[in-house]
Design an enzyme around this catalytic site. Structure first.
Site, short mmCIF file in Angstrom:
data_model
loop_
_atom_site.label_atom_id
_atom_site.label_comp_id
_atom_site.label_asym_id
_atom_site.label_seq_id
_atom_site.Cartn_x
_atom_site.Cartn_y
_atom_site.Cartn_z
N ASP A 96 0.86 -1.18 0.00
CA ASP A 96 0.00 0.00 0.00
C ASP A 96 0.90 1.24 0.00
O ASP A 96 2.12 1.12 0.05
CB ASP A 96 -0.98 -0.02 1.17
N ASP A 286 -8.14 -7.21 0.43
CA ASP A 286 -7.23 -7.43 1.56
C ASP A 286 -7.97 -7.00 2.80
O ASP A 286 -8.82 -6.11 2.75
CB ASP A 286 -5.96 -6.58 1.43
N CYS A 324 -15.38 -27.02 7.79
CA CYS A 324 -14.02 -26.63 7.38
C CYS A 324 -13.10 -27.83 7.41
O CYS A 324 -13.12 -28.63 8.36
CB CYS A 324 -13.50 -25.53 8.31
N CYS A 326 -9.73 -27.54 7.27
CA CYS A 326 -8.35 -27.08 7.52
C CYS A 326 -7.71 -27.96 8.59
O CYS A 326 -8.39 -28.69 9.31
CB CYS A 326 -8.33 -25.61 7.90
N CYS A 329 -9.14 -27.55 12.12
CA CYS A 329 -10.45 -28.15 12.33
C CYS A 329 -10.40 -29.68 12.30
O CYS A 329 -11.22 -30.34 12.93
CB CYS A 329 -11.45 -27.61 11.31
N HIS A 355 -7.00 -21.08 10.98
CA HIS A 355 -8.36 -21.44 10.53
C HIS A 355 -9.01 -20.28 9.77
O HIS A 355 -9.60 -20.48 8.70
CB HIS A 355 -9.26 -21.86 11.70
#
Ligand SMILES: [Zn+2]
Length: 392
Positions: A96, A286, A324, A326, A329, A355
């Protein structure tokens, strides 16, 4: 001028939603894309290996010019050969301009035509950031995408204040572009090792302002297009305005943005915001929410937000999100993560951050698949319904 910086190919369109490919010198980024925020050269609470893993597969992350400029400072990053080498990340990055951070200092900064004077939040020293300084710093950082230095008007800005802000932002956009071109042209061949052959290869995006006033937003877009950038961002949203104002601006402006350039919505937002903005034509996002909220004990799930501090999870043997897949999880329960959080263990932040990023990045992956298969409307309806049906 700025040739061959990055290219964007829209691959599929479903309503206003688009799936595309953004090609940079550090890989192809499938859009719509969520970019995790790496404020000080680190996405807080997660290692780069995890970001690169098949599970998360973050193709691009953000760096904050303001923070990196103040600490460690540009000389330190130049000595390492640029930001990628300094932090050990070889995928794409976007920096940025520092404009938003300086703006959010509020009373601590003074804005003039030349730029913004402010006191460093680190040591209180007086600093000055301008389009020229921002471009010098961003060229030294060497991200694939740099942002023009802009001024943000508050979400509730009056038409007069928003007008003053877009005029200043447009003058700064022109100065940013001129300074960026000059910086890249000034790179000597022997500088190229430091900047990793940056010449002609760093894209510069312009930023559209105008608060919640659609006429000013349209004018800001039109005049930013006249200056000409490699991509275009909608800035100054999610800064205190009502949610419907934000969505109205996106709905009006995104479809008017060039088809052949990436459209980036800065600093937004929740998973629902992302899906809704994609539906209105946005490609890039973002936000600090998945990492910051993770550190504060909050998980984003397919059924809404979950606050792990809540006593109801003390004996809960289910994962953060049943839907989920992931690694957090698959392995850990809400009860354990709550215990870690209550005990002040750093692993609580690490697991929640992992997560949350997995959920944001997986949501965007599903968004891309839905657009490509012409099923985005169905995906959007089901995603939203599930989000609002509450935690089990
Ligand atoms: Zn998970």
């Amino acid at each position: 001028m700025n040739q061959a910086t990055c290219s964007f190919d829209p691959i599929a369109v479903d309503g206003e939603a688009r799936a595309g490919a953004l090609t940079t010198r550090r890989g192809v980024i499938e859009t719509p894309v969520f970019m995790p925020v790496g404020t000080a050269g680190t996405v807080k609470g997660i290692r780069f290996e995890e970001l690169e893993s098949e599970e998360l597969d973050a193709r691009i992350i953000l760096g904050n010019t303001y923070h990196l400029w103040l600490r460690p400072g540009i000389e330190t990053i130049k000595a390492a050969g640029g930001l990628h080498k300094f932090i050990g990340w070889n995928r794409a990055m976007l920096t940025d301009s520092g404009g938003f951070q300086v703006w959010s200092l509020g009373a601590l900064r003074k804005i003039t035509e030349a730029g913004t004077e402010f006191r460093s939040h680190i040591d209180g020293s007086l600093r000055f950031l301008s389009p020229e300084v921002s471009m010098e710093v961003q060229t030294a950082l060497g991200a694939e995408i740099a942002m023009a230095f802009d001024e943000c008007a508050p979400g509730e800005a009056t038409p007069e204040d928003a007008r003053r802000s877009i005029e200043l932002t447009l003058r700064w956009a022109k100065r940013s572009k001129d300074a960026h071109v000059a910086q890249l042209l000034n790179l000597r061949p022997d500088d190229e090792s430091q900047t990793d052959s940056l010449r002609y290869r760093q894209a510069l995006f312009g930023i559209i302002q105008g608060a919640g006033h659609l006429d000013l937003r349209r004018e800001s877009l039109e005049r930013t297009l006249e200056i000409g950038f490699d991509g275009y961002a909608i800035g100054g949203l999610s800064v205190g305005e009502e949610k419907h104002v934000m969505m109205d601006v996106i709905e009006d402006i995104a479809p008017r943005m060039p088809v052949e350039a990436p459209r980036y919505l800065m600093g937004v937002g929740t998973p629902e915001d992302l899906v809704e903005a994609v539906a209105r034509g946005v490609d890039m996002f973002d936000c600090v929410l998945p990492t910051r909220n993770g550190r504060n004990g909050q998980a984003f799930t397919s059924r809404g937000k979950l606050n792990i501090k809540n006593a109801r999870y003390a004996l809960d043997q289910s994962p953060l999100d049943e839907s989920c897949n992931c690694s957090v999880c698959r392995r850990h329960t809400r009860a354990f993560i709550r215990h870690l959080y209550q005990s002040g263990e750093m692993l609580a932040s690490i697991l929640l951050t992992h997560h949350n990023l997995a959920f944001f990045l997986d949501t965007m992956k599903r968004v891309r698949q839905a657009i490509r298969s012409g099923q985005f409307a169905k995906f959007r309806r089901e995603f939203t319904e599930q989000l609002h049906c509450g935690l089990e």
